[in-house]
Design a protein around this motif. Structure first.
Motif, PDB file in Angstrom:
ATOM      1  N   LYS A 277     -13.790  38.987   9.972  1.00 14.88           N
ATOM      2  CA  LYS A 277     -13.975  40.224  10.745  1.00 14.88           C
ATOM      3  C   LYS A 277     -12.634  40.755  11.241  1.00 14.88           C
ATOM      4  N   LEU A 278     -11.800  39.859  11.755  1.00 17.37           N
ATOM      5  CA  LEU A 278     -10.496  40.278  12.270  1.00 17.37           C
ATOM      6  C   LEU A 278      -9.594  40.812  11.158  1.00 17.37           C
ATOM      7  N   GLU A 279      -9.708  40.255   9.969  1.00 17.18           N
ATOM      8  CA  GLU A 279      -8.887  40.707   8.850  1.00 17.18           C
ATOM      9  C   GLU A 279      -9.210  42.141   8.450  1.00 17.18           C
ATOM     10  N   ARG A 280     -10.390  42.615   8.824  1.00 20.60           N
ATOM     11  CA  ARG A 280     -10.772  43.989   8.511  1.00 20.60           C
ATOM     12  C   ARG A 280     -10.257  44.989   9.546  1.00 20.60           C
ATOM     13  N   GLU A 281      -9.752  44.478  10.684  1.00 17.01           N
ATOM     14  CA  GLU A 281      -9.230  45.350  11.739  1.00 17.01           C
ATOM     15  C   GLU A 281      -7.786  45.755  11.435  1.00 17.01           C
ATOM     16  N   PRO A 282      -7.378  46.974  11.857  1.00 16.26           N
ATOM     17  CA  PRO A 282      -6.026  47.466  11.555  1.00 16.26           C
ATOM     18  C   PRO A 282      -4.911  46.493  11.956  1.00 16.26           C
ATOM     19  N   ASN A 283      -4.996  45.942  13.163  1.00 16.83           N
ATOM     20  CA  ASN A 283      -3.960  45.013  13.637  1.00 16.83           C
ATOM     21  C   ASN A 283      -4.408  43.556  13.554  1.00 16.83           C
ATOM     22  N   ARG A 284      -5.508  43.351  12.858  1.00 20.02           N
ATOM     23  CA  ARG A 284      -6.088  42.006  12.717  1.00 20.02           C
ATOM     24  C   ARG A 284      -6.327  41.368  14.091  1.00 20.02           C
ATOM     25  N   GLU A 285      -6.863  42.182  14.993  1.00 17.72           N
ATOM     26  CA  GLU A 285      -7.166  41.682  16.332  1.00 17.72           C
ATOM     27  C   GLU A 285      -8.232  42.558  16.984  1.00 17.72           C
ATOM     28  N   ILE A 286      -8.987  41.975  17.885  1.00 16.87           N
ATOM     29  CA  ILE A 286      -9.907  42.716  18.735  1.00 16.87           C
ATOM     30  C   ILE A 286      -9.802  42.118  20.147  1.00 16.87           C
ATOM     31  N   PHE A 287     -10.277  42.868  21.122  1.00 21.85           N
ATOM     32  CA  PHE A 287     -10.291  42.398  22.503  1.00 21.85           C
ATOM     33  C   PHE A 287     -11.732  42.239  22.961  1.00 21.85           C
ATOM     34  N   ILE A 288     -11.977  41.164  23.685  1.00 26.96           N
ATOM     35  CA  ILE A 288     -13.315  40.885  24.204  1.00 26.96           C
ATOM     36  C   ILE A 288     -13.259  40.841  25.717  1.00 26.96           C
ATOM     37  N   GLU A 289     -14.046  41.709  26.351  1.00 25.00           N
ATOM     38  CA  GLU A 289     -14.130  41.697  27.804  1.00 25.00           C
ATOM     39  C   GLU A 289     -15.361  40.889  28.198  1.00 25.00           C
ATOM     40  N   ALA A 290     -15.166  39.954  29.099  1.00 28.84           N
ATOM     41  CA  ALA A 290     -16.240  39.036  29.467  1.00 28.84           C
ATOM     42  C   ALA A 290     -16.529  39.111  30.958  1.00 28.84           C
ATOM     43  N   PRO A 291     -17.792  39.312  31.331  1.00 32.00           N
ATOM     44  CA  PRO A 291     -18.132  39.298  32.763  1.00 32.00           C
ATOM     45  C   PRO A 291     -18.063  37.884  33.299  1.00 32.00           C
ATOM     46  N   ALA A 292     -17.790  37.771  34.604  1.00 30.97           N
ATOM     47  CA  ALA A 292     -17.686  36.450  35.232  1.00 30.97           C
ATOM     48  C   ALA A 292     -19.069  35.918  35.539  1.00 30.97           C
ATOM     49  N   LEU A 293     -19.193  34.610  35.574  1.00 30.29           N
ATOM     50  CA  LEU A 293     -20.438  33.970  35.995  1.00 30.29           C
ATOM     51  C   LEU A 293     -20.687  34.263  37.459  1.00 30.29           C
ATOM     52  N   ALA A 294     -21.964  34.359  37.824  1.00 33.61           N
ATOM     53  CA  ALA A 294     -22.305  34.585  39.238  1.00 33.61           C
ATOM     54  C   ALA A 294     -21.887  33.389  40.058  1.00 33.61           C
ATOM     55  N   ALA A 295     -21.396  33.647  41.262  1.00 34.01           N
ATOM     56  CA  ALA A 295     -20.932  32.560  42.130  1.00 34.01           C
ATOM     57  C   ALA A 295     -22.109  31.717  42.595  1.00 34.01           C
TER      58      ALA A 295
END
Length: 295
Positions: A277-295
């Motif tokens: 999947k990453l090899e198909r991206e222009p810069n061979r990278e993606i960013f993943i934003e992850a929510p924090a677990l509830a305290a």
């Protein structure tokens, strides 16, 4: 004074778990031949820092957002940190007479040391190193072959705990990889969904299945075991379709080892798919934003 493994790993990896709030992870791949081409980097400051770095143009980077928080992300995608957390889980298993037969202690100790080596070798790393994973898989295969020839051997409690804790860590990493493949969607499988997926075959004879969605193996095994038993009693095709795995699936005493072995193989498969999947991206990278677990 020699500290236990869990204490040392908590000391070495503890800084990771202290970071709160949303996390931004860059997934990218190395060029060339290396043991693990997939790499993850936590971006300090999150999405805002990424935007600031690119100036007024805004960010053209591809960002996926996880639909649910994952503890493996809160642990910095660290095997040791996640393993320490998983060791706090309570092991529940049925104690039968054959579980008291503890022969082959050299083989048991051999596997325990191999798991320990796997965890300790990932200190300071994010994700799973493929070479280290292959070493553990190699050792597990040797022990599995020994167990097949010596059916009286059963897991002692500490090895069951080790195997289950590591399996939980690898499973969480696999869920994370699977979410990357599905645009950030974190799939929460139900027993009914797993059973429906396992019973789905294609082709004119209804016996072909080339693409397998990732499902945690701790959910698959009891369902496979039940379906095989039902198929045998009804003389249906399902038992034959799973004939190659029936011996392992029906060996309930070694479920922890069987599940861990399958999760490790699934991890390698998922890593390969994420890399593609990453090899198909222009810069061979993606960013993943992850929510924090509830305290």
């Amino acid at each position: 004074m020699i500290m236990p493994l869990s204490y040392q790993l908590m000391k070495d990896a503890g800084q990771i778990t202290a970071v709160a709030g949303k996390k931004l992870i860059k997934a990218s791949i190395f060029a060339g031949k290396v043991a693990s081409r997939l790499t993850f980097t936590f971006i300090k400051g999150g999405v805002e820092a990424l935007r600031d770095a690119e100036g007024s143009k805004g960010t053209g980077a591809k960002i996926e957002t996880l639909s649910s928080p994952l503890s493996i992300v809160d642990n910095g995608l660290s095997v040791p940190a996640s393993f320490v957390e998983s060791q706090m889980i309570k092991i529940q298993t049925e104690i039968t007479d054959d579980l008291t037969i503890l022969k082959g202690q050299n083989e048991i100790l051999f596997l325990s040391n191999s798991i320990r080596y796997f965890v300790e070798s990932h200190i300071g790393r994010t994700g799973i190193d493929r070479g280290i994973s292959h070493a553990l898989q190699y050792d597990m295969k040797a022990v599995t072959n020994y167990l097949k020839d010596n059916s009286g051997i059963r897991f002692p409690g500490y090895l069951l705990h080790q195997s289950t804790s590591l399996c939980n860590t690898i499973k969480e990493m696999n869920i994370f990889y699977d979410a990357i493949l599905h645009g950030g969607h974190v799939k929460d499988w139900t027993e009914e969904e797993v059973q429906a997926e396992l019973q789905k075959f294609f082709g004119v004879e209804g016996n072909k299945k080339y693409i397998q969605n990732y499902m945690p193996f701790e959910l698959q095994i009891p369902i496979k075991r039940r379906l095989i038993t039902e198929a045998e009693s009804k003389k249906s095709k399902f038992g034959a379709l799973f004939s190659s795995t029936m011996e392992e699936v029906n060996d309930a005493a070694h479920d922890a080892l069987f599940v861990l072995a399958n999760e490790l193989v699934a991890n390698e498969n998922l890593e390969y798919e994420v890399t593609k999947k990453l090899e198909r991206e222009p810069n061979r990278e993606i960013f993943i934003e992850a929510p924090a677990l509830a305290a």
